[in-house]
Design an enzyme around this catalytic site. Structure first.
Site, PDB file in Angstrom:
ATOM      1  N   LYS A 122      94.526 141.775  56.578  1.00  0.00           N
ATOM      2  CA  LYS A 122      94.220 141.621  55.204  1.00  0.00           C
ATOM      3  C   LYS A 122      93.799 139.973  55.002  1.00  0.00           C
ATOM      4  O   LYS A 122      94.664 139.258  55.242  1.00  0.00           O
ATOM      5  CB  LYS A 122      95.350 141.912  54.190  1.00  0.00           C
ATOM      6  CG  LYS A 122      95.210 141.364  52.972  1.00  0.00           C
ATOM      7  CD  LYS A 122      96.369 141.756  52.003  1.00  0.00           C
ATOM      8  CE  LYS A 122      96.329 141.218  50.659  1.00  0.00           C
ATOM      9  NZ  LYS A 122      97.718 141.850  49.880  1.00  0.00           N
ATOM     10  N   GLU A 139      94.267 138.163  47.936  1.00  0.00           N
ATOM     11  CA  GLU A 139      95.551 137.864  47.230  1.00  0.00           C
ATOM     12  C   GLU A 139      96.217 136.983  47.950  1.00  0.00           C
ATOM     13  O   GLU A 139      97.611 136.920  48.381  1.00  0.00           O
ATOM     14  CB  GLU A 139      96.175 139.470  47.202  1.00  0.00           C
ATOM     15  CG  GLU A 139      95.519 140.338  46.386  1.00  0.00           C
ATOM     16  CD  GLU A 139      96.374 141.662  45.852  1.00  0.00           C
ATOM     17  OE1 GLU A 139      97.277 141.787  46.987  1.00  0.00           O
ATOM     18  OE2 GLU A 139      96.117 142.168  45.165  1.00  0.00           O
ATOM     19  N   ARG A 152      90.623 145.133  56.435  1.00  0.00           N
ATOM     20  CA  ARG A 152      90.605 145.745  55.096  1.00  0.00           C
ATOM     21  C   ARG A 152      89.583 145.086  54.405  1.00  0.00           C
ATOM     22  O   ARG A 152      89.349 144.071  54.234  1.00  0.00           O
ATOM     23  CB  ARG A 152      91.985 145.547  54.593  1.00  0.00           C
ATOM     24  CG  ARG A 152      93.246 146.145  55.281  1.00  0.00           C
ATOM     25  CD  ARG A 152      94.590 145.716  54.796  1.00  0.00           C
ATOM     26  NE  ARG A 152      94.770 146.598  53.770  1.00  0.00           N
ATOM     27  CZ  ARG A 152      95.330 146.250  52.363  1.00  0.00           C
ATOM     28  NH1 ARG A 152      95.332 145.164  51.986  1.00  0.00           N
ATOM     29  NH2 ARG A 152      95.703 147.207  51.465  1.00  0.00           N
ATOM     30  N   ASP A 190      92.560 149.910  42.937  1.00  0.00           N
ATOM     31  CA  ASP A 190      93.898 149.765  43.568  1.00  0.00           C
ATOM     32  C   ASP A 190      94.790 151.024  43.506  1.00  0.00           C
ATOM     33  O   ASP A 190      95.763 150.643  42.790  1.00  0.00           O
ATOM     34  CB  ASP A 190      94.450 148.459  43.106  1.00  0.00           C
ATOM     35  CG  ASP A 190      95.647 147.907  44.047  1.00  0.00           C
ATOM     36  OD1 ASP A 190      95.763 148.628  44.960  1.00  0.00           O
ATOM     37  OD2 ASP A 190      96.463 146.900  43.770  1.00  0.00           O
ATOM     38  N   GLU A 234      91.935 154.358  53.471  1.00  0.00           N
ATOM     39  CA  GLU A 234      93.286 153.868  53.278  1.00  0.00           C
ATOM     40  C   GLU A 234      94.002 154.542  52.013  1.00  0.00           C
ATOM     41  O   GLU A 234      93.129 154.353  50.874  1.00  0.00           O
ATOM     42  CB  GLU A 234      93.526 152.445  53.188  1.00  0.00           C
ATOM     43  CG  GLU A 234      94.898 151.924  52.909  1.00  0.00           C
ATOM     44  CD  GLU A 234      95.096 150.565  52.960  1.00  0.00           C
ATOM     45  OE1 GLU A 234      94.579 149.855  53.674  1.00  0.00           O
ATOM     46  OE2 GLU A 234      95.643 150.056  51.725  1.00  0.00           O
ATOM     47  N   GLU A 281     103.291 153.280  44.080  1.00  0.00           N
ATOM     48  CA  GLU A 281     103.245 152.337  43.315  1.00  0.00           C
ATOM     49  C   GLU A 281     102.897 152.363  41.967  1.00  0.00           C
ATOM     50  O   GLU A 281     103.584 151.736  41.062  1.00  0.00           O
ATOM     51  CB  GLU A 281     102.328 150.956  44.059  1.00  0.00           C
ATOM     52  CG  GLU A 281     102.363 149.566  43.370  1.00  0.00           C
ATOM     53  CD  GLU A 281     101.314 148.905  44.201  1.00  0.00           C
ATOM     54  OE1 GLU A 281     100.804 149.183  45.235  1.00  0.00           O
ATOM     55  OE2 GLU A 281     101.071 147.613  43.588  1.00  0.00           O
ATOM     56  N   TRP A 290      93.840 140.357  36.429  1.00  0.00           N
ATOM     57  CA  TRP A 290      95.181 141.119  36.499  1.00  0.00           C
ATOM     58  C   TRP A 290      95.843 141.657  35.261  1.00  0.00           C
ATOM     59  O   TRP A 290      96.648 142.107  35.189  1.00  0.00           O
ATOM     60  CB  TRP A 290      96.183 140.159  37.223  1.00  0.00           C
ATOM     61  CG  TRP A 290      96.045 139.875  38.660  1.00  0.00           C
ATOM     62  CD1 TRP A 290      95.058 140.720  39.591  1.00  0.00           C
ATOM     63  CD2 TRP A 290      96.668 138.824  39.550  1.00  0.00           C
ATOM     64  NE1 TRP A 290      95.300 140.231  40.828  1.00  0.00           N
ATOM     65  CE2 TRP A 290      96.229 139.042  40.758  1.00  0.00           C
ATOM     66  CE3 TRP A 290      97.635 137.915  39.107  1.00  0.00           C
ATOM     67  CZ2 TRP A 290      96.809 138.439  41.852  1.00  0.00           C
ATOM     68  CZ3 TRP A 290      98.449 137.361  40.356  1.00  0.00           C
ATOM     69  CH2 TRP A 290      97.695 137.301  41.480  1.00  0.00           C
TER      70      TRP A 290
HETATM   71  C1  GCV Z   1     100.424 144.711  50.368  1.00  0.00           C
HETATM   72  C2  GCV Z   1      98.266 145.874  45.611  1.00  0.00           C
HETATM   73  C3  GCV Z   1      99.619 145.670  45.627  1.00  0.00           C
HETATM   74  C4  GCV Z   1     100.208 144.674  46.658  1.00  0.00           C
HETATM   75  C5  GCV Z   1      99.505 145.019  48.115  1.00  0.00           C
HETATM   76  C6  GCV Z   1      97.901 144.839  47.955  1.00  0.00           C
HETATM   77  C7  GCV Z   1      97.308 145.376  49.228  1.00  0.00           C
HETATM   78  O1  GCV Z   1      97.580 144.496  44.983  1.00  0.00           O
HETATM   79  O2  GCV Z   1     100.226 145.530  44.491  1.00  0.00           O
HETATM   80  O3  GCV Z   1     101.413 144.687  46.585  1.00  0.00           O
HETATM   81  O4  GCV Z   1      99.944 143.870  48.964  1.00  0.00           O
HETATM   82  O5  GCV Z   1      97.721 146.000  46.980  1.00  0.00           O
HETATM   83  O6  GCV Z   1      96.847 146.462  49.201  1.00  0.00           O
HETATM   84  O7  GCV Z   1      97.024 144.483  49.914  1.00  0.00           O
END
Ligand code: GCV
Length: 779
Positions: free
Chosen positions: A346, A350, A383, A423, A445, A451, A601
């Site tokens: 990744k 983020e 990713r 997401d 993926e 979540e 967000w």
């Molecule tokens: C692992 C979303 C989730 C994050 C996650 C991210 C990703 O934003 O809330 O927790 O981070 O996806 O897929 O990298």
């Protein structure tokens, strides 16, 4: 010794009517007559169901905690099928000595002994009718002598499971070209038996359509799991490498049984320490434990690792010292783990570092890592989950960044793309990159951990969502260019194929936080093996193995599962709404949030509701992100007359009083109706579940009943909070015929300070009161 394989017969599904329930007494066939360049699955013969009646248990079955998943192997309770199995399977002919064949044999002995209610003996040679012969032509002289015609076409992981005669005696053969293929075939036979299918004329041939079928763990080295709701990480780093717990083996058994062949051990928000020598010894111990089950280990690599653990002053992918650091890191890894799968990365996402920090492209970064892994046969899964707060439409950013790089990636790089462009929301369109990267293998993926779909408690079966994405037509090469054909490599001739699922598996006894979440782990493996399997068939076989073959159980539970995904869409985010959850923990509704400094967000960013209307205009009059889809898809989504209702507000902005042609309701009325119907659908699930009482154990029955209650309250919470908010901005009121929201908008906004107190087991006791249904009032 004379040997011959017996041809199978066509499967028939018996059905009967009991009350209002249609009882499909045959288990779903193990595959369909489908094959692609990447594999195929044919179930011929042995699929016949049973007309036998399942006895009502005299006593409630003993309590279970869910730890055995779908590998429970209870004694067959119908005498006819039990007698058939007892005469068809009298002894197991010992397999070869490899760890994989030993694992296959151990599972067969355990499973068949349980199903028959008596230990099945092992022998060196067939001693009479009913031998179970397993092996490859090189490990078994019997398999070799059978000269099975289909073996050549099942590849390295496929198998044949069929009735045969050997030395004039009846036998069942599990044959493959490799030991891992034998293991997969052994689990296929056990699945067949656990579904109480006949073994007469048995003839199953199967091979995977997707090469790499990987569980991605978002497990941190401190034992926490990002977006995990099932307790702490399975990996007990402090006791590794010395201690290999039975839990690791059971994890490997379960994963292998559904065809999974890879695991990324750590979170993509990666701690670079995983690449240190001390951790690599622990990784090697896990790899050793998983190897017999055909599961390779991968690691999430932090792009900035050369800075953090390498003592370098840069992680620039074009810097010679950086390149050399990764080469020597790869060499160290492969010394410890010779079959290491590769890196998941990744980058520039983020807050994670990446090649963009040095003005380099994703291809520059991925190719540098790929060069280090290539001599060892490793791959990079890079990713495409990237976005920034740059004023452009978030859902178009990954396409804009990656599409121009098509063809620039090294041959051992895959780009890993989430199912949708945002997401893992309850409903999204398929990601625009599918079909748009013909020269770059794309991995799909999906997220198994829920979540955004009710975390541990809500009963939501995800296979219908994944099937919807896989069967979406990209039109990249005209009609029929399904996402499934992109992912299995057949559309563009990809050299590598993969599907990854974010696992959420933890240390709870039931592994994934709830008994029904197990179905999502199961379905992920089955769809990654064959993306054309139907969600309904997968549900059918999962229920039979996990709960019961009794149609009184199978039929209502399947109905609950198959309706569950649309239900959650309705009570959380209907007609194309997305991302309306609480900040950070993502639990509960918060559509009003619009104060976060990162604009995309904020839930408001996605619905843009005001007095004039609601929805994100992604057509030519708005962000025009719809133009990233190929012609036919773009035109369908851009037009008010053709966009599916469930995508409406994702792509278009509408007035509150505009009418939806499909229902004749106004947008406001449709929102009220959908939210309310979603809540009442959970009531239906709660009313359905008692049909299985007494037919399954009391512990799991009670666990599910109490989670359904939570789900029901939370569905009503979502409905009431969202409708209160949208009523306030639209200046509309709840029409007659619907229950008014239980509390004020302010009440729901204030809940944010108390709910949830624990984001890993999110609950909100304040809203667990009153009667959530009916939300649609009786006439
Ligand atoms: C692992 C979303 C989730 C994050 C996650 C991210 C990703 O934003 O809330 O927790 O981070 O996806 O897929 O990298």
């Amino acid at each position: 010794m004379s040997v011959c394989a017996r041809p199978g017969r066509r499967a028939h599904a018996a059905s009967a009517l009991l009350g209002l329930l249609v009882l499909a007494t045959g288990c779903a066939t193990s595959g369909r007559n489908a094959s692609g360049p990447g594999g195929g699955n044919m179930g011929v013969g042995g699929g016949t169901g049973t007309a036998e009646t399942y006895p009502v248990p005299a006593h409630p079955p003993p309590d279970e905690d869910g730890s055995q998943l779908w590998l429970r192997y209870p004694k067959v309770p119908i005498p006819g099928r039990l007698a058939e199995y007892r005469s068809a399977l009298t002894h197991v002919v010992r397999a070869g000595s490899s760890a994989t064949l030993q694992a296959a044999q151990a599972e067969l002995v355990k499973g068949i002994s349980g199903l028959l209610g008596a230990t099945i003996p092992a022998a060196d040679q067939p001693t009479g009718d009913g031998a179970l012969v397993v092996g490859t032509p090189s490990s078994s002289s019997i398999v070799k002598a059978l000269s099975l015609a289909g073996l050549g076409s099942v590849g390295s992981e496929g198998y044949l499971v069929q009735a045969a005669t050997t030395g004039g005696r009846s036998a069942i053969v599990v044959a493959a070209n490799t030991d891992v293929g034998v293991l997969r075939g052994s689990f296929a036979l056990l699945r067949h038996l656990q579904c109480h299918r006949s073994v007469q004329g048995l003839a199953i041939a199967a091979s995977p359509k997707i090469q790499r079928r990987i569980l991605d763990h978002w497990d941190n080295l401190d034992g926490t799991i990002e977006r995990g709701y099932a307790g702490r990480s399975l990996w007990d780093w402090s006791s590794l490498p010395a201690t290999i717990s039975q839990r690791y083996i059971d994890y490997a058994r379960a994963s292998a049984s559904i065809g999974i062949n890879g695991v990324v051990l750590n979170n993509v928000n990666a701690n670079p320490q995983i690449l240190s020598s001390a951790y690599l010894d622990k990784v090697a111990a896990l790899a050793t434990a998983f190897r017999p089950y055909g599961i390779a280990v991968y690691l999430a690599a932090q792009f900035g690792a050369p800075l953090h653990i390498g003592g370098l002053t840069t992680a620039d992918p074009l810097n010679a010292s950086v390149k050399q650091w990764w080469v020597s890191e790869a060499n160290t890894i492969y010394q410890k783990v010779p079959d290491f799968g590769g890196f998941l990365v990744k980058a520039n996402s983020e807050g994670q570092s990446g090649p963009g920090d040095y003005g380099r492209s994703h291809a520059d970064g991925a190719n540098m890592l790929a060069a280090a892994l290539a001599p060892h046969g490793g791959i990079v899964m890079w990713r495409a989950f990237v976005y920034s707060d740059n004023g452009t439409d978030r859902i178009g950013q990954a396409y804009s960044e990656f599409k121009p790089l098509d063809g620039q990636f090294a041959s051992n790089v895959m780009v890993q793309v989430k199912n949708g462009p945002l997401d893992f929301q309850p409903r999204e369109p398929f990601h625009q990159l599918f079909g748009a990267m013909p020269s770059t293998p794309l991995a799909l993926e999906v997220q198994i951990t829920k979540e955004y779909l009710g975390e541990d408690t809500h009963l939501v079966y995800l296979a219908p969502m994944w099937q919807e994405v896989l069967q979406s037509d990209t039109y990249a090469k005209g009609q029929g260019s399904l996402v499934a054909r992109v992912v299995d490599g057949s559309l563009h001739g990809y050299r590598m194929t993969a599907m990854a699922g974010v696992s959420g598996i933890g240390s709870d006894a039931n592994w994934v936080g709830s008994h029904f979440n197990q179905a999502n782990w199961y379905a992920f493996g089955r769809l990654a093996w064959d993306p054309d399997l139907s969600a309904q068939d997968i549900a059918d076989e999962w229920i039979r193995q996990t709960f019961s073959n009794d149609p009184v159980v199978v039929t209502p539970v399947k109905q609950m599962m198959m309706s569950s995904r649309q239900n959650v869409v309705n009570y959380m985010e209907p007609i194309g709404l997305v991302h309306m959850m609480g900040t950070d923990h993502h639990y509960g509704p918060a559509p009003w949030v619009n104060s976060l400094t990162t604009a995309n967000w904020n839930p408001f960013y996605y619905h843009k509701a005001d007095a004039t209307g609601i929805g994100f205009d992604r057509t030519a009059t708005g962000s025009n992100t719809v133009s990233q889809y190929s012609g036919a898809v773009r035109d369908k989504l851009a037009s008010r007359s053709t966009v599916p209702d469930d995508m409406l507000l994702f792509f278009q902005r509408v007035g509150w009083d505009d009418r939806l042609p499909s229902s004749g309701r106004s947008i406001w009325e449709e929102l009220v109706y959908r939210y309310s119907a979603g809540v009442d659908a959970v009531a239906t699930m709660r009313n359905t579940w008692p049909m299985v009482q007494g037919r399954i154990d009391g512990k799991r029955y009670g666990d599910v009943a109490s989670f359904l209650q939570i789900q029901h309250y939370e569905a009503r919470w979502w409905r009431d909070a969202c409708l209160q908010y949208f009523a306030s901005v639209s200046k509309h009121s709840i029409p007659s015929g619907y229950a008014p929201p239980a509390q004020s908008l302010q009440y729901y906004q204030n809940l944010q300070s108390t709910c949830p107190s624990d984001p890993t087991k999110p609950r909100c006791p304040a809203i667990y009161t009153g009667s959530p249904s009916p939300a649609i009032l009786p006439p």
